[in-house]
Design an enzyme around this catalytic site. Structure first.
Site, PDB file in Angstrom:
ATOM      1  N   LYS A  93       0.838  -1.206   0.000  1.00  0.00           N
ATOM      2  CA  LYS A  93       0.000   0.000   0.000  1.00  0.00           C
ATOM      3  C   LYS A  93       0.871   1.254   0.000  1.00  0.00           C
ATOM      4  O   LYS A  93       2.008   1.217   0.455  1.00  0.00           O
ATOM      5  CB  LYS A  93      -0.861   0.029   1.275  1.00  0.00           C
ATOM      6  CG  LYS A  93      -2.005  -0.952   1.283  1.00  0.00           C
ATOM      7  CD  LYS A  93      -2.856  -0.766   2.529  1.00  0.00           C
ATOM      8  CE  LYS A  93      -4.011  -1.751   2.551  1.00  0.00           C
ATOM      9  NZ  LYS A  93      -4.979  -1.528   1.462  1.00  0.00           N
ATOM     10  N   ARG A 100     -10.544 -11.323   1.530  1.00  0.00           N
ATOM     11  CA  ARG A 100     -11.442 -12.312   0.943  1.00  0.00           C
ATOM     12  C   ARG A 100     -10.837 -13.718   1.010  1.00  0.00           C
ATOM     13  O   ARG A 100     -11.580 -14.710   1.047  1.00  0.00           O
ATOM     14  CB  ARG A 100     -11.770 -11.913  -0.505  1.00  0.00           C
ATOM     15  CG  ARG A 100     -10.565 -11.826  -1.393  1.00  0.00           C
ATOM     16  CD  ARG A 100     -10.832 -11.046  -2.662  1.00  0.00           C
ATOM     17  NE  ARG A 100     -10.884  -9.591  -2.440  1.00  0.00           N
ATOM     18  CZ  ARG A 100     -11.160  -8.696  -3.383  1.00  0.00           C
ATOM     19  NH1 ARG A 100     -11.416  -9.088  -4.609  1.00  0.00           N
ATOM     20  NH2 ARG A 100     -11.172  -7.407  -3.099  1.00  0.00           N
TER      21      ARG A 100
HETATM   22  N1  BES Z   1      -8.296  -3.574   4.103  1.00  0.00           N
HETATM   23  C1  BES Z   1      -8.358  -3.187   2.746  1.00  0.00           C
HETATM   24  C2  BES Z   1      -9.604  -2.380   2.417  1.00  0.00           C
HETATM   25  C3  BES Z   1      -9.720  -1.019   3.042  1.00  0.00           C
HETATM   26  C4  BES Z   1      -9.131   0.066   2.424  1.00  0.00           C
HETATM   27  C5  BES Z   1     -10.446  -0.836   4.166  1.00  0.00           C
HETATM   28  C6  BES Z   1      -9.271   1.322   2.972  1.00  0.00           C
HETATM   29  C7  BES Z   1     -10.603   0.417   4.726  1.00  0.00           C
HETATM   30  C8  BES Z   1     -10.007   1.498   4.110  1.00  0.00           C
HETATM   31  C9  BES Z   1      -8.371  -4.411   1.838  1.00  0.00           C
HETATM   32  O1  BES Z   1      -7.620  -5.480   2.287  1.00  0.00           O
HETATM   33  C10 BES Z   1      -7.778  -3.990   0.522  1.00  0.00           C
HETATM   34  O2  BES Z   1      -6.631  -3.656   0.515  1.00  0.00           O
HETATM   35  N2  BES Z   1      -8.586  -4.016  -0.533  1.00  0.00           N
HETATM   36  C11 BES Z   1      -8.149  -3.618  -1.813  1.00  0.00           C
HETATM   37  C12 BES Z   1      -8.708  -4.584  -2.831  1.00  0.00           C
HETATM   38  C13 BES Z   1      -8.143  -4.383  -4.195  1.00  0.00           C
HETATM   39  C14 BES Z   1      -6.689  -4.775  -4.200  1.00  0.00           C
HETATM   40  C15 BES Z   1      -8.928  -5.204  -5.167  1.00  0.00           C
HETATM   41  C16 BES Z   1      -8.644  -2.211  -2.083  1.00  0.00           C
HETATM   42  O3  BES Z   1      -9.775  -1.903  -1.701  1.00  0.00           O
HETATM   43  O4  BES Z   1      -7.888  -1.418  -2.625  1.00  0.00           O
HETATM   44 MN    MN Z   2      -5.597  -5.336   1.686  1.00  0.00          MN
END
Ligand code: BES
Ligand code: MN
Ligand code: ZN
Length: 531
Positions: A305, A379
């Site tokens: 991230k 997921r």
């Molecule tokens: N934990 C994150 C989602 C999230 C992001 C929750 C910001 C709260 C605030 C999740 O694990 C994630 O990183 N999801 C990705 C999925 C993508 C790679 C398809 C996302 O939402 O960017």
């Molecule tokens: Mn994630």
């Protein structure tokens, strides 16, 4: 309230562990607002009312019309969250009167009553009031039953006062409220008001459990520690907890959990909390399984991230936090049900053994998944946890997860998303959320979007790209629930807040605990005590 956590003597790591404090005394009292001896007495006002009646009118009369005057000169409007603190200067035994706005009468309910009470108690604390008396908001013209008004008022008060104290921070010099009295002029409604008050205590403590877990930093709340928090629920009657460690998870083929955990020095855990209530036995199927995403820190893994805001990813376990909190309340309320709580706890890190884009993994269900983004980790662990919950015989499934950033874009910070494979079950979950005063909106599981998850190398890919990101995440999960009625709550936008909002301080909100408790209550057929 995680009291069991401190009682169990679980050692903190990295932070000085300090338990949150609730008022030492929380009780019903027969007293009138004009005669009660307290540091502050809380009354209320609907938006647009110019001549208040009831308790507020009585206070206004005793103080020579000061509330009507404040309304007339526009200083007090009755908006939700608004408070006016009035010094009584000896005209009443209480030193202060706090008028809290209830907002418009139309659409008023448990949520507004709770937020008004939270605002009032925060104002009381700011003004150094230690013994606070409050009427039950919404019982009169608000149209709430006495139990419900008492529940919302006390719940809002306790949650509004909550602050995270671990880590040794100073409390900004504010002294705590020591006594909270719910007052009524007569004894007539005592039993009903007390029932609401006791229920509020249990529910608020359960929400605080979830908040406490979420607010702890990720170096303290590691996957094993999250599993220990679940295990500490065993001290409640009817609760058994089994924690699967990394050795057992490998033996039994929890490929999704293991893949995500592989890049971290922290081992994964899968905690299974079983509550067997009155009228249910060991052989009975679980009425419902509550499944929570417990990523104690989500760095994104190899698909790292951006650095901006990454610290918030300590809250990526709030699905699990809500499940643990809800199980606490369900067990303390002794609901006549069998309920499973399944918590999948991992840390997502980009270590040398981390899972990588292009990897193909075999999930607990036997399906294979091509990884195209290691940041879509939630997921993977949920898919294993859901499949396991089904195998354990759960008749219905609900999962809670901070699953997608797309959810935050779609619905923002006040409404969670729901996706479900069964309209009747979705309706029951929505009704529970409505009753609990937690906003929820259903999104469609568009069948044709399943194509976005097609893989050349496995049964499916773990992400479907940016369009409809919350829906494709849910479609991924759907592959693992078969025909069991299932509802998925994406709480990414609502699990924590960066400002005081409603009845929540900055930090974890505990969203979902109350919906799950109402849902269990509805399944138990108790119907929520006269509502
Ligand atoms: N934990 C994150 C989602 C999230 C992001 C929750 C910001 C709260 C605030 C999740 O694990 C994630 O990183 N999801 C990705 C999925 C993508 C790679 C398809 C996302 O939402 O960017
Ligand atoms: Mn994630
Ligand atoms: Zn995540």
């Amino acid at each position: 309230m995680l009291q069991w956590w401190w009682d169990a003597g679980i050692e903190g790591q990295g932070v000085r562990d300090v338990a949150p404090r609730l008022p030492a005394e929380i009780a019903f009292r027969v007293a009138s607002v004009t005669e009660v001896d307290a540091d502050a007495v809380v009354v209320n006002l609907f938006e647009g009312v110019r001549v208040p009646g009831g308790a507020t009118g009585a206070v206004d009369a005793a103080l020579g019309g000061v509330i009507r005057d404040a309304i007339a000169c526009g200083e007090l409007k009755g908006k939700l969250g608004e408070t006016l603190v009035i010094h009584t200067l000896g005209r009443m035994p209480a030193r202060r009167v706090i008028v809290t706005g209830l907002g418009p009468q139309e659409g008023f309910g448990r949520r507004a009553a709770r937020e008004a009470s939270a605002a009032a108690l925060r104002a009381a604390r700011r003004h150094g009031c230690r013994r606070v008396a409050t009427i039950a908001h919404g019982a009169g013209i608000g149209g709430l039953a006495p139990e419900e008004a008492a529940l919302a008022t006390v719940e809002g008060a306790l949650l509004g006062l909550y602050r995270y104290r671990a880590g040794g921070r100073e409390d900004a010099g504010e002294r705590d409220v020591e006594a909270l009295w719910l007052i009524d002029r007569t004894d007539q409604q005592r039993a009903r008001l007390e029932a609401g008050l006791e229920r509020a205590r249990v529910i608020a403590e359960a929400v605080i459990t979830a908040r406490e877990l979420g607010n702890r930093p990720a170096n303290d709340l590691t996957p094993p520690r999250l599993a220990e928090a679940a295990a500490a629920l065993e001290r409640l009657e009817g609760v058994q907890v089994e924690v699967l460690d990394e050795v057992i998870l490998r033996e039994r083929g929890f490929g999704g959990v293991l893949a995500v955990a592989a890049g971290s020095a922290q081992p994964p855990r899968l905690a299974v909390i079983t509550y067997t209530g009155p009228g249910r036995g060991p052989g009975d199927p679980a009425d419902v399984a509550l499944v929570g995403k417990g990523v104690t820190f989500d760095s994104g893994g190899i698909s790292l991230k951006p650095r901006e805001g990454m610290e918030d990813m300590k809250f990526d376990m709030m699905g699990a936090g809500a499940v643990i909190g809800a199980m606490e309340a369900i067990a303390r309320l002794r609901l006549p049900l069998k309920v499973l709580g399944v918590v999948a706890a991992v840390e997502n890190m980009p270590g040398g053994r981390a899972f990588k884009p292009g990897d193909v993994i075999t999930m607990y269900s036997g399906k294979t998944v091509e990884i195209n983004n290691s940041d879509a980790e939630g997921r993977l662990i949920l898919a294993d946890a859901l499949a396991y919950a089904r195998e354990l015989g759960a008749r219905r499934l609900v999962d809670l997860a901070t699953l997608t950033g797309a959810m935050v874009i779609a619905l923002g910070h006040e409404v969670a998303g729901m996706m479900a494979n069964d309209d009747a079950w979705a309706g029951q979950v929505a009704a529970a959320a409505e009753k609990a005063g937690e906003a929820l909106w259903r999104l469609p599981l568009v069948p044709s979007y399943r194509d976005l998850l097609r893989s050349e190398y496995a049964d499916l890919k773990n992400t479907g790209g940016r369009p409809a990101g919350s829906i494709t995440a849910a479609l991924f999960l759907q592959e693992f629930v078969g025909d069991t009625p299932w509802a998925h709550l994406d709480i990414a936008g609502v699990a924590w807040t960066d400002k005081v909002r409603g009845d929540s301080a900055k930090g974890a909100t505990g969203y979902g605990v109350r919906t799950l408790v109402e849902l269990a209550q509805a399944l138990a057929g108790a119907g929520g005590e006269g509502r």
